[in-house]
Design an enzyme around this catalytic site. Structure first.
Site, PDB file in Angstrom:
ATOM      1  CE  LYS A   9      -3.996  -2.212   2.249  1.00 27.18           C
ATOM      2  NZ  LYS A   9      -4.985  -2.102   3.355  1.00 27.18           N
ATOM      3  CE1 TYR A  49      -9.424  -3.310   0.424  1.00 29.49           C
ATOM      4  CE2 TYR A  49      -8.416  -1.350  -0.515  1.00 29.49           C
ATOM      5  CZ  TYR A  49      -8.314  -2.520   0.211  1.00 29.49           C
ATOM      6  OH  TYR A  49      -7.100  -2.910   0.728  1.00 29.49           O
ATOM      7  CG  PHE A  57     -13.257   1.819   6.987  1.00 27.48           C
ATOM      8  CD1 PHE A  57     -12.819   1.237   5.806  1.00 27.48           C
ATOM      9  CD2 PHE A  57     -13.824   0.993   7.963  1.00 27.48           C
ATOM     10  CE1 PHE A  57     -12.943  -0.124   5.577  1.00 27.48           C
ATOM     11  CE2 PHE A  57     -13.956  -0.375   7.743  1.00 27.48           C
ATOM     12  CZ  PHE A  57     -13.510  -0.941   6.551  1.00 27.48           C
ATOM     13  CG  ASN A 112      -3.664  -1.998   6.806  1.00 28.59           C
ATOM     14  OD1 ASN A 112      -3.542  -1.716   5.622  1.00 28.59           O
ATOM     15  ND2 ASN A 112      -4.674  -2.676   7.272  1.00 28.59           N
ATOM     16  CG  HIS A 115      -5.397  -6.143  -0.369  1.00 25.77           C
ATOM     17  ND1 HIS A 115      -6.617  -6.216   0.248  1.00 25.77           N
ATOM     18  CD2 HIS A 115      -5.436  -7.021  -1.397  1.00 25.77           C
ATOM     19  CE1 HIS A 115      -7.362  -7.103  -0.412  1.00 25.77           C
ATOM     20  NE2 HIS A 115      -6.672  -7.604  -1.412  1.00 25.77           N
ATOM     21  CD  GLU A 126      -8.905  -9.192  -3.619  1.00 24.05           C
ATOM     22  OE1 GLU A 126      -7.723  -9.514  -3.348  1.00 24.05           O
ATOM     23  OE2 GLU A 126      -9.725  -8.842  -2.754  1.00 24.05           O
TER      24      GLU A 126
HETATM   25  P1  RTP Z   1      -7.116  -5.777   3.265  1.00 28.61           P
HETATM   26  O1  RTP Z   1      -8.490  -6.079   2.681  1.00 28.61           O
HETATM   27  O2  RTP Z   1      -6.588  -4.428   2.827  1.00 28.61           O
HETATM   28  O3  RTP Z   1      -6.154  -6.890   3.028  1.00 28.61           O
HETATM   29  O4  RTP Z   1      -7.248  -5.663   4.861  1.00 28.61           O
HETATM   30  P2  RTP Z   1      -8.046  -6.604   5.850  1.00 28.61           P
HETATM   31  O5  RTP Z   1      -8.719  -7.719   5.098  1.00 28.61           O
HETATM   32  O6  RTP Z   1      -7.129  -6.966   6.960  1.00 28.61           O
HETATM   33  O7  RTP Z   1      -9.128  -5.589   6.417  1.00 28.61           O
HETATM   34  P3  RTP Z   1     -10.568  -5.203   5.806  1.00 28.61           P
HETATM   35  O8  RTP Z   1     -11.566  -5.346   6.910  1.00 28.61           O
HETATM   36  O9  RTP Z   1     -10.827  -5.917   4.519  1.00 28.61           O
HETATM   37  O10 RTP Z   1     -10.407  -3.643   5.526  1.00 28.61           O
HETATM   38  C1  RTP Z   1      -9.836  -3.176   4.338  1.00 28.61           C
HETATM   39  C2  RTP Z   1      -8.921  -2.029   4.630  1.00 28.61           C
HETATM   40  O11 RTP Z   1      -9.678  -0.892   5.046  1.00 28.61           O
HETATM   41  C3  RTP Z   1      -8.898  -0.115   5.957  1.00 28.61           C
HETATM   42  N1  RTP Z   1      -9.608  -0.018   7.230  1.00 28.61           N
HETATM   43  N2  RTP Z   1      -9.732   1.111   7.887  1.00 28.61           N
HETATM   44  N3  RTP Z   1     -10.414   3.079   9.791  1.00 28.61           N
HETATM   45  C4  RTP Z   1     -10.792   1.811   9.997  1.00 28.61           C
HETATM   46  O12 RTP Z   1     -11.395   1.462  10.990  1.00 28.61           O
HETATM   47  C5  RTP Z   1     -10.427   0.825   8.985  1.00 28.61           C
HETATM   48  N4  RTP Z   1     -10.736  -0.458   9.024  1.00 28.61           N
HETATM   49  C6  RTP Z   1     -10.218  -0.989   7.901  1.00 28.61           C
HETATM   50  C7  RTP Z   1      -7.569  -0.814   6.119  1.00 28.61           C
HETATM   51  O13 RTP Z   1      -6.636  -0.277   5.159  1.00 28.61           O
HETATM   52  C8  RTP Z   1      -7.931  -2.241   5.782  1.00 28.61           C
HETATM   53  O14 RTP Z   1      -6.804  -2.979   5.423  1.00 28.61           O
HETATM   54 MG    MG Z   2      -9.896  -7.399   3.357  1.00 28.64          MG
END
Ligand code: RTP
Ligand code: MG
Length: 137
Positions: A9, A49, A57, A112, A115, A126
């Protein structure tokens, strides 16, 4: 052999740790089958997304993901989807296990570092979103 999609990212690209992150993959049995550095538009990020479009968010996430270049890869290996998620660590770096990519390189729950696809089905979608078949080797 399974394939999964990984994105380094904007925060991690800006910190100049692309190589350090790729080393985590290569040192743990994942091979880079495709790779490119691009800058997403906000529309690209929103489409990618889309599952999160109702989340509070979502707009911030799309702004952030289009704020600078990203490195997008297809990783290949045994149990690649789960292996990648394990190497990444929890979404919130404060909760990520020591030694995971997010524990070591992430800035915040949003910025973070990486992804990773969360299922084989989503990995296929994807990968097709970003790569043509002839780019995956
Ligand atoms: P990713 O899809 O990016 O691999 O991350 P993940 O599965 O661990 O988390 P996900 O729930 O799918 O969330 C996607 C991305 O959204 C951002 N996020 N921001 N501000 C917040 O509370 C929040 N929560 C999630 C993060 O960049 C997250 O990786
Ligand atoms: Mg995710």
């Amino acid at each position: 052999m399974e394939q999964t999609l990984s994105i380094i990212k904007p925060d991690a690209v800006a910190k100049n740790v692309i190589g350090k992150i790729i080393d985590r993959f290569e040192s743990n049995g994942l091979r880079i089958a495709a790779m490119k550095k691009i800058k997403l538009t906000k529309e690209d990020a929103a489409k990618f997304y889309e599952v999160h479009k109702e989340r509070p968010f979502f707009n911030d996430l799309c702004e952030y993901m289009s704020s600078g270049p990203v490195v997008i890869m297809v990783l290949e290996g045994e149990n690649a989807v789960a292996k990648n998620r394990e190497l990444m660590g929890a979404t919130d770096p404060k909760e990520a296990k020591p030694g995971t990519i997010r524990a070591d390189f992430a800035e915040s729950i949003e910025a973070n570092a990486v992804h990773g696809s969360d299922s084989l089905e989503n990995a296929k979608k994807e990968i097709a979103f970003f790569f043509a078949g002839r780019e995956i080797l």
